[in-house]
Design a protein around this motif. Structure first.
Motif, short mmCIF file in Angstrom:
data_model
loop_
_atom_site.label_atom_id
_atom_site.label_comp_id
_atom_site.label_asym_id
_atom_site.label_seq_id
_atom_site.Cartn_x
_atom_site.Cartn_y
_atom_site.Cartn_z
N LYS A 15 16.89 -9.95 63.56
CA LYS A 15 17.04 -8.54 63.94
C LYS A 15 16.20 -7.59 63.09
CE LYS A 15 21.58 -9.28 65.92
NZ LYS A 15 21.08 -9.55 67.23
N ARG A 16 15.35 -8.16 62.24
CA ARG A 16 14.45 -7.30 61.45
C ARG A 16 13.26 -6.87 62.30
NH1 ARG A 16 13.39 -11.20 56.59
NH2 ARG A 16 13.44 -12.62 58.36
N PRO A 17 12.68 -5.71 61.96
CA PRO A 17 11.49 -5.27 62.70
C PRO A 17 10.36 -6.29 62.58
CG PRO A 17 12.36 -3.49 61.37
CD PRO A 17 13.09 -4.74 60.96
N GLY A 18 9.72 -6.56 63.72
CA GLY A 18 8.64 -7.54 63.73
C GLY A 18 7.36 -7.02 64.34
N LEU A 19 7.46 -5.93 65.12
CA LEU A 19 6.28 -5.37 65.77
C LEU A 19 6.38 -3.85 65.69
CD1 LEU A 19 3.70 -5.77 67.51
CD2 LEU A 19 5.20 -5.74 69.51
N TRP A 26 9.88 -3.00 67.45
CA TRP A 26 10.68 -4.02 68.11
C TRP A 26 11.09 -5.03 67.07
CZ3 TRP A 26 6.45 -1.67 70.00
CH2 TRP A 26 6.54 -1.08 71.25
N THR A 27 12.32 -5.51 67.16
CA THR A 27 12.73 -6.59 66.26
C THR A 27 12.09 -7.89 66.76
OG1 THR A 27 14.67 -7.17 67.58
CG2 THR A 27 14.97 -5.48 65.85
N TYR A 28 12.13 -8.90 65.91
CA TYR A 28 11.64 -10.21 66.34
C TYR A 28 12.45 -10.69 67.54
CZ TYR A 28 8.80 -10.68 62.14
OH TYR A 28 7.86 -10.51 61.15
N GLU A 29 13.74 -10.42 67.53
CA GLU A 29 14.61 -10.81 68.64
C GLU A 29 14.16 -10.13 69.94
OE1 GLU A 29 19.33 -11.31 69.01
OE2 GLU A 29 18.70 -9.24 68.62
N GLU A 30 13.88 -8.84 69.88
CA GLU A 30 13.41 -8.11 71.07
C GLU A 30 12.05 -8.62 71.52
OE1 GLU A 30 15.40 -3.71 70.39
OE2 GLU A 30 13.67 -4.28 69.17
N PHE A 63 0.07 -6.30 75.01
CA PHE A 63 -0.84 -7.42 74.73
C PHE A 63 -0.11 -8.48 73.92
CE2 PHE A 63 -4.08 -9.84 72.58
CZ PHE A 63 -5.06 -10.02 73.56
N ALA A 64 0.62 -8.06 72.90
CA ALA A 64 1.36 -9.01 72.06
C ALA A 64 2.45 -9.72 72.86
CB ALA A 64 1.98 -8.29 70.86
#
Length: 85
Positions: A15-19, A26-30, A63-64
């Motif tokens: 649930k930490r921010p990844g993008l 967005w979190t890594y989960e999102e 794109f990601a």
């Protein structure tokens, strides 16, 4: 972990921010969820032959998401832009 898809799946509950993009994040989960949605679409619409997907996008979050989708679906992503000949 051997593939990009493995790296994406490894963070699917994070649930930490990844993008980050401008004022959005967005979190890594999102991120994983968005990639999986797009991967499902790719697989549902796949045609016979090599699994190549052309992506004509700039440096934006979409794109990601599509890059991750291709990794999950097992497709080869081809980045397209106006300078490509």
């Amino acid at each position: 972990m051997d593939t990009v898809a493995d790296f994406i799946y490894a963070r699917r509950k994070d649930k930490r921010p990844g993008l980050y993009y401008q004022d959005q994040q967005w979190t890594y989960e999102e991120y994983t969820h968005k990639c999986c949605q797009r991967a499902a679409w790719l697989l549902a619409n796949r045609k016979p032959g090599p699994f190549h997907v052309g992506i004509a996008l700039g440096n934006v979050p979409e794109f990601a998401f599509w890059a991750g989708a291709c990794a999950i679906a097992g497709a080869t992503m081809v980045g397209l832009n106006p300078t490509r000949r």
